[in-house]
Write a protein that holds these residues in place. Structure first.
Motif, PDB file in Angstrom:
ATOM      1  N   ALA A 105      19.782 -13.387  93.552  1.00 56.38           N
ATOM      2  CA  ALA A 105      19.842 -14.662  94.267  1.00 56.38           C
ATOM      3  C   ALA A 105      20.663 -15.683  93.477  1.00 56.38           C
ATOM      4  N   CYS A 106      20.465 -15.716  92.158  1.00 60.60           N
ATOM      5  CA  CYS A 106      21.236 -16.650  91.328  1.00 60.60           C
ATOM      6  C   CYS A 106      22.725 -16.327  91.362  1.00 60.60           C
ATOM      7  N   ILE A 149      25.797 -18.678  92.738  1.00 61.49           N
ATOM      8  CA  ILE A 149      26.991 -19.061  91.983  1.00 61.49           C
ATOM      9  C   ILE A 149      28.245 -18.656  92.743  1.00 61.49           C
ATOM     10  N   ARG A 150      28.239 -17.405  93.300  1.00 65.99           N
ATOM     11  CA  ARG A 150      29.412 -16.931  94.043  1.00 65.99           C
ATOM     12  C   ARG A 150      29.691 -17.783  95.290  1.00 65.99           C
ATOM     13  N   ILE A 178      18.724 -16.599  85.311  1.00 66.12           N
ATOM     14  CA  ILE A 178      19.194 -15.227  85.086  1.00 66.12           C
ATOM     15  C   ILE A 178      18.752 -14.741  83.707  1.00 66.12           C
ATOM     16  N   ALA A 179      18.818 -15.611  82.714  1.00 64.46           N
ATOM     17  CA  ALA A 179      18.420 -15.228  81.356  1.00 64.46           C
ATOM     18  C   ALA A 179      16.923 -14.906  81.312  1.00 64.46           C
ATOM     19  N   THR A 235      27.727 -27.748  90.459  1.00 62.72           N
ATOM     20  CA  THR A 235      27.756 -28.714  89.361  1.00 62.72           C
ATOM     21  C   THR A 235      27.377 -27.996  88.086  1.00 62.72           C
ATOM     22  N   PRO A 236      27.788 -28.519  86.952  1.00 62.92           N
ATOM     23  CA  PRO A 236      27.401 -27.896  85.677  1.00 62.92           C
ATOM     24  C   PRO A 236      25.891 -27.798  85.526  1.00 62.92           C
ATOM     25  N   ALA A 237      25.159 -28.785  85.987  1.00 58.76           N
ATOM     26  CA  ALA A 237      23.693 -28.764  85.841  1.00 58.76           C
ATOM     27  C   ALA A 237      23.098 -27.603  86.637  1.00 58.76           C
ATOM     28  N   LYS A 238      23.593 -27.406  87.874  1.00 55.51           N
ATOM     29  CA  LYS A 238      23.054 -26.327  88.688  1.00 55.51           C
ATOM     30  C   LYS A 238      23.428 -24.970  88.105  1.00 55.51           C
TER      31      LYS A 238
END
Length: 485
Positions: free
Chosen positions: A273-274, A278-279, A296-297, A285-288
């Motif tokens: 989902a993450c 992103i794709r 993901i980590a 935004t950088p924050a998102k």
């Protein structure tokens, strides 16, 4: 009774029983043909024999006391009339000449036949002739005129031999019947006693061959066949239990695969989902993007931790993880461990206390590395479910004669009584949805159980809803040689 003893007894019976029965039957036949009857009576044979003996004794006495009477023809004729019904005849010889012979025994050549009796021969001699079989008894006579002679008492035993011709065939037939019946009966009884249980064992073996392992084998015997039946029953029981366990293991494998798939799919779904976010430009935004990368980590760490625990549990389950137990002062070890827990950031705000049943050392046999993993898993499980503002974990050590008991108590929400017996099962969670929000994989306490049992101990749990849970395990003490008892 063993089969060897049974066969030995059967051989004894087949040898001595016919002998005893034959002796009894022979006695009965002898009494029937020649023996005395009951109530004082006698058979005709013995009546005649006794009367013969009386008359023969009288003739002997007369030959010694009054030999001159044997020259009186009138006296001899009267004697012959009395002795003839008893099949006894008299022959009188004087000066080597036969002067009298009873008509019942007189025949041509009689004088020559009597002369062939040697003086030193026994007084009784069987002499066959055309009329029958006689017993010749000779007595010397000394006459008043100085003459010498003999009197022969000839007794006809033809009737006796006629009875013997009936007696011996009947006796032989009786012997054959007795041997046949006794040996046949003993053989039948012994063979039936051996063959019947063998057929039952054969039927049981066929049932096992056909896959029917519920057919129990109970022979209720104490001999070799009984022990064979017990061994076959034990084999059937173990085989049945082995198949049951195999089916259970197969079911557990299916459940394990299902649980692994479920627990791995959850973080993978989150990662996917993450990545999709992103794709698709959702993280614009950088924050998102940082937030998505952090998710993901975390999911990756969760998967890595789950895979590590699965790998560890699989090695424990397959008995491929080595244990290295050594003497360990458990009291000092737990004191140091609780001090380290107070410095662990994960236990910030958690009160950790330790008590022991005595101040002295408590030596047990334990693998230090595995013991640390056990304590970490139990405490981690408690941290995952603590819901009170004042969190507390109490570590206690109780010394025993053969083992030491370590218990860890928390003041969490507790575990329902229905769920308590299953908390050491792999992938078990009280939450049926298998929610991992609390951070548990469902393998922590299963690993605890495997590791403690691998060190010779046991695990258990007690809990009360709303008050907390107590998990405890035991570790064995070494014997005098420093080894496991």
């Amino acid at each position: 009774m063993s089969i060897k003893v049974k066969l030995l007894l059967s051989y004894i019976l087949m040898t001595f029983l016919p002998v005893v029965l034959f002796a009894l039957i022979t006695t009965g036949l002898s009494l029937t043909f020649y023996g005395d009857k009951e109530n004082g009576g006698t058979t005709p044979f013995w009546e005649q024999t006794n009367e013969r003996n009386d008359w023969v004794a009288g003739v002997r006495t007369l030959a010694k006391a009054d030999p001159e009477r044997f020259t009186d023809s009138a006296f001899l004729n009267r004697m012959d009339q009395l002795l003839s019904p008893l099949q006894i005849g008299l022959v009188v010889v004087k000066n080597d000449r036969m002067v009298y012979s009873s008509p019942s025994v007189d025949r041509p050549g009689l004088e020559e036949e009597l002369r062939r009796l040697e003086p030193d021969e026994p007084m009784r001699k069987w002499k066959p002739n055309a009329a029958g079989r006689y017993a010749a008894e000779r007595h010397s006579l000394s006459f008043p005129d100085g003459g010498k002679g003999d009197v022969y008492i000839l007794t006809d035993w033809s009737s006796f031999f006629q009875g013997m011709r009936q007696f011996f065939p009947l006796l032989l037939l009786t012997l054959l019947v007795v041997i046949g019946l006794t040996n046949g009966l003993v053989t039948f009884l012994v063979s039936r006693n051996l063959i019947r249980p063998l057929y039952r064992l054969k039927n049981a073996a066929e049932q096992i061959k056909e896959g029917n392992l519920n057919h129990e084998i109970h022979l209720n015997r104490k001999d070799e066949i009984g022990r064979l039946g017990e061994a076959l029953e034990e084999m059937r029981s173990r085989l049945n239990e082995s198949i049951r366990l195999q089916l259970q293991y197969e079911e557990n494998r299916k459940e394990l695969i299902s649980n692994i798939s479920h627990d791995l799919k959850t973080p993978i779904t989150g990662i996917q989902a993450c990545v999709d976010g992103i794709r698709d430009g959702i993280a614009d935004t950088p924050a998102k993007r940082d937030k998505y990368m952090g998710m993901i980590a975390r999911k990756t760490e969760e998967m890595d931790r789950l895979i590590d625990e699965l790998f560890l549990f699989s090695k424990l389950d397959l008995k491929r993880l080595p244990f290295h137990p050594e003497p360990l002062d458990l009291n000092a070890y737990l004191q140091d461990y609780t001090v380290e827990l107070g410095l662990d950031p994960r236990l910030e705000g958690v009160k950790v206390s330790y008590t022991s049943s005595g101040p002295g050392p408590v030596t047990v046999l334990a693998d230090r590395e595995k013991l640390e993993r056990v304590l970490m898993n139990i405490i981690g499980n408690s941290l995952n479910y603590m819901d009170k503002p004042n969190k507390e974990i109490r570590v206690r050590l109780q010394d025993g004669p053969e083992e030491a008991i370590v218990s860890l108590e928390d003041n969490g929400p507790g575990i329902a009584e229905s769920a308590l017996p299953h908390i050491f099962d792999r992938f078990y969670r009280a939450d049926p949805s298998r929610n991992t929000a609390a951070g548990g994989s469902g393998l922590g306490l299963a690993i605890v159980k495997q590791m403690i049992e691998g060190q010779g101990g046991a695990v258990g749990a007690e809990s009360r809803l709303g008050q907390g849970t107590r998990l405890f395990f035991t570790l064995p003490k070494p014997n005098q040689e420093g080894k496991r008892p």
